[in-house]
Scaffold this motif. Structure first.
Motif, mmCIF file in Angstrom:
data_model
loop_
_atom_site.group_PDB
_atom_site.id
_atom_site.type_symbol
_atom_site.label_atom_id
_atom_site.label_comp_id
_atom_site.label_asym_id
_atom_site.label_seq_id
_atom_site.Cartn_x
_atom_site.Cartn_y
_atom_site.Cartn_z
ATOM 1 N N CYS A 18 0.835 -1.207 0.000
ATOM 2 C CA CYS A 18 0.000 0.000 0.000
ATOM 3 C C CYS A 18 0.874 1.263 0.000
ATOM 4 O O CYS A 18 0.698 2.158 -0.841
ATOM 5 N N ILE A 19 1.819 1.323 0.935
ATOM 6 C CA ILE A 19 2.658 2.532 1.038
ATOM 7 C C ILE A 19 3.574 2.660 -0.183
ATOM 8 O O ILE A 19 3.722 3.739 -0.755
ATOM 9 N N ALA A 43 -1.641 2.081 -4.876
ATOM 10 C CA ALA A 43 -1.788 1.734 -3.459
ATOM 11 C C ALA A 43 -2.814 0.618 -3.308
ATOM 12 O O ALA A 43 -2.613 -0.341 -2.543
ATOM 13 N N PHE A 47 -1.982 -3.028 -1.966
ATOM 14 C CA PHE A 47 -2.705 -3.529 -0.786
ATOM 15 C C PHE A 47 -3.399 -4.855 -1.101
ATOM 16 O O PHE A 47 -3.313 -5.821 -0.338
#
Lengths: 278, 162
Positions: free
Chosen positions: B50-51, B76, B80
């Motif tokens: 995600c990051i 993202a 994720f």
């Protein structure tokens, strides 16, 4: 843990939607400014790394191209050198053949052109093999000449080829005289590959270095007046019956490639048809 | 975690800026940051995906000059999603990797298109899908599979050496 991950995802979504929203509501510059604060340093770093990597890559590609080009150019140089050699060789051969044909046309003698196909240069025997033989009506003791002067005589005739004894052969003797003073003598070959003019000591009047020795025509084997050599040194033997003059042959036997075989009448004086310079 | 994250963002960015133009085939360039995010999310999980996806996408948005946040959000989400499902997927086979990456790329394209539409950005669907999303998805699929194989081979070599 699961809540933390969902919270992270939610935060990312919110931040993105916030950014998108402020851009579509006319605050694009604010969003861009906000982002620029974060991304500009990163982009700058990326640009530096990218430029460095690209520069290295360019250097590598250039090096590879230069290497390939270098190899190609080397091959081309080799090819051109070979071509240049072939052209030079052809031009030289052309020049030699022109001289030979010119002499053949000029001389009042019946001649047959021939090409040297082999050389015997051992010392015991010094001879050339010419590509004219029995089939060409070549006879033994035929005089062999070149545009520069006398080469020798045919000593053996075979089918297709003839063996020419050159003047430097130790067994070779040719009746000759000094062109300027008409001093008669004999030109003999020496084992070390040189020739000398043997004459009676009492006839040695006014010999000079550089004087030209030509065939005398006596004996009827060689036409009169064919250049043989130039006086290089005089060996005065004092009271001896004979003296000697060492000669530099006018013909370079090691380099000669084409000759003329005198097949017809040999009783003519051809002094005027040869260049006094050679 | 932070180092790897920086490596993902930087590595993906550098690869995208350096390699993508060179790897262009018939005007189609691969989305290298997406491939990197997917590969690392599979190994490091959903948070990392995600990051990493957010940062890599944000950088692409900033570099591209379009709407900022679109690729940040889509990547993202991809990071994720893959990070969450990674444990349940068998992704060691190229027969799974290629279609998987194609599917992910198409899905990312569709989400990006939806976001653009949502924020009234002009985007013709058919042309985008035909000339941009699908060719790039196919390219991503094959390139990603090749990268996975290369990574697996390198790891196997390292294991043999150690």
């Amino acid at each position: 843990m699961k809540i933390r991950r969902l919270a992270l995802l939610g935060s990312v979504i919110v931040v993105c939607l916030f950014l998108l929203t402020i851009q579509t509501r006319g605050h694009a510059s604010r969003a861009a400014d906000l982002l620029a604060m974060v991304t500009t340093p990163v982009q700058k770093s990326l640009a530096v790394v990218h430029r460095g990597a690209f520069g290295l890559w360019s250097i590598y590609v250039d090096w590879k191209n230069v290497r390939g080009e270098n190899r190609r150019l080397r091959e081309e140089i080799q090819r051109l050198r070979v071509e240049a050699l072939a052209v030079t060789e052809t031009a030289e051969e052309n020049r030699r053949l022109r001289r030979l044909l010119d002499l053949r046309a000029r001389l009042p003698l019946e001649t047959l052109p021939g090409e040297i196909i082999a050389r015997e240069w051992g010392g015991w025997v010094r001879s050339l093999t010419v590509n004219r033989g029995r089939g060409d009506d070549v006879r033994r003791l035929t005089a062999v000449i070149s545009p520069d002067g006398l080469v020798g005589r045919v000593v053996d005739v075979r089918p297709g080829v003839s063996v020419v004894q050159v003047l430097t052969d130790p067994a070779s003797t040719v009746g000759a005289h000094l062109l300027r003073t008409r001093t008669p003598g004999i030109v003999e070959g020496e084992p070390r590959g040189t020739i000398r003019f043997k004459y009676m000591a009492r006839d040695a009047v006014g010999f000079q270095i550089g004087d030209l020795v030509v065939t005398s025509g006596l004996g009827g084997m060689f036409p009169r007046g064919i250049p043989i050599g130039r006086v290089r040194a005089i060996d005065d033997r004092g009271a001896a019956l004979f003296s000697y003059a060492h000669l530099t042959p006018v013909v370079d036997f090691a380099r000669i490639d084409e000759v003329l075989l005198v097949t017809g009448d040999r009783m003519q004086d051809v002094t005027a048809y040869f260049s006094r310079g050679g | 975690m932070r180092g790897l994250l920086a490596l993902t963002v930087f590595g993906g960015g550098i690869a995208h800026a350096t390699l993508a133009p060179a790897l262009r085939i018939a005007d189609v360039a691969p989305d290298i940051p997406l491939i990197v995010v997917v590969l690392l999310a599979l190994r490091r999980g959903s948070e990392f995906g995600c990051i990493g996806g957010f940062a890599a996408g944000l950088l692409q948005d900033a570099a591209g000059g379009g709407l900022i946040g679109v690729q940040a959000l889509t990547k993202a989400l991809v990071g994720f999603g893959i990070g969450t499902l990674g444990a349940r997927l068998r992704v060691t086979q190229p027969l799974v990797q290629v279609p998987g990456l194609v599917f992910l790329s198409v899905a990312e394209g569709l989400v990006r298109f939806a976001l653009l539409k949502l924020f009234h950005f002009p985007a013709p669907f058919v042309e985008l899908m035909s000339y941009v999303v699908l060719p790039q998805a196919l390219y991503n699929g094959f390139l990603g599979a090749a990268l996975v194989l290369a990574l697996a081979w390198t790891e196997a070599r390292q294991r043999d050496v150690s």
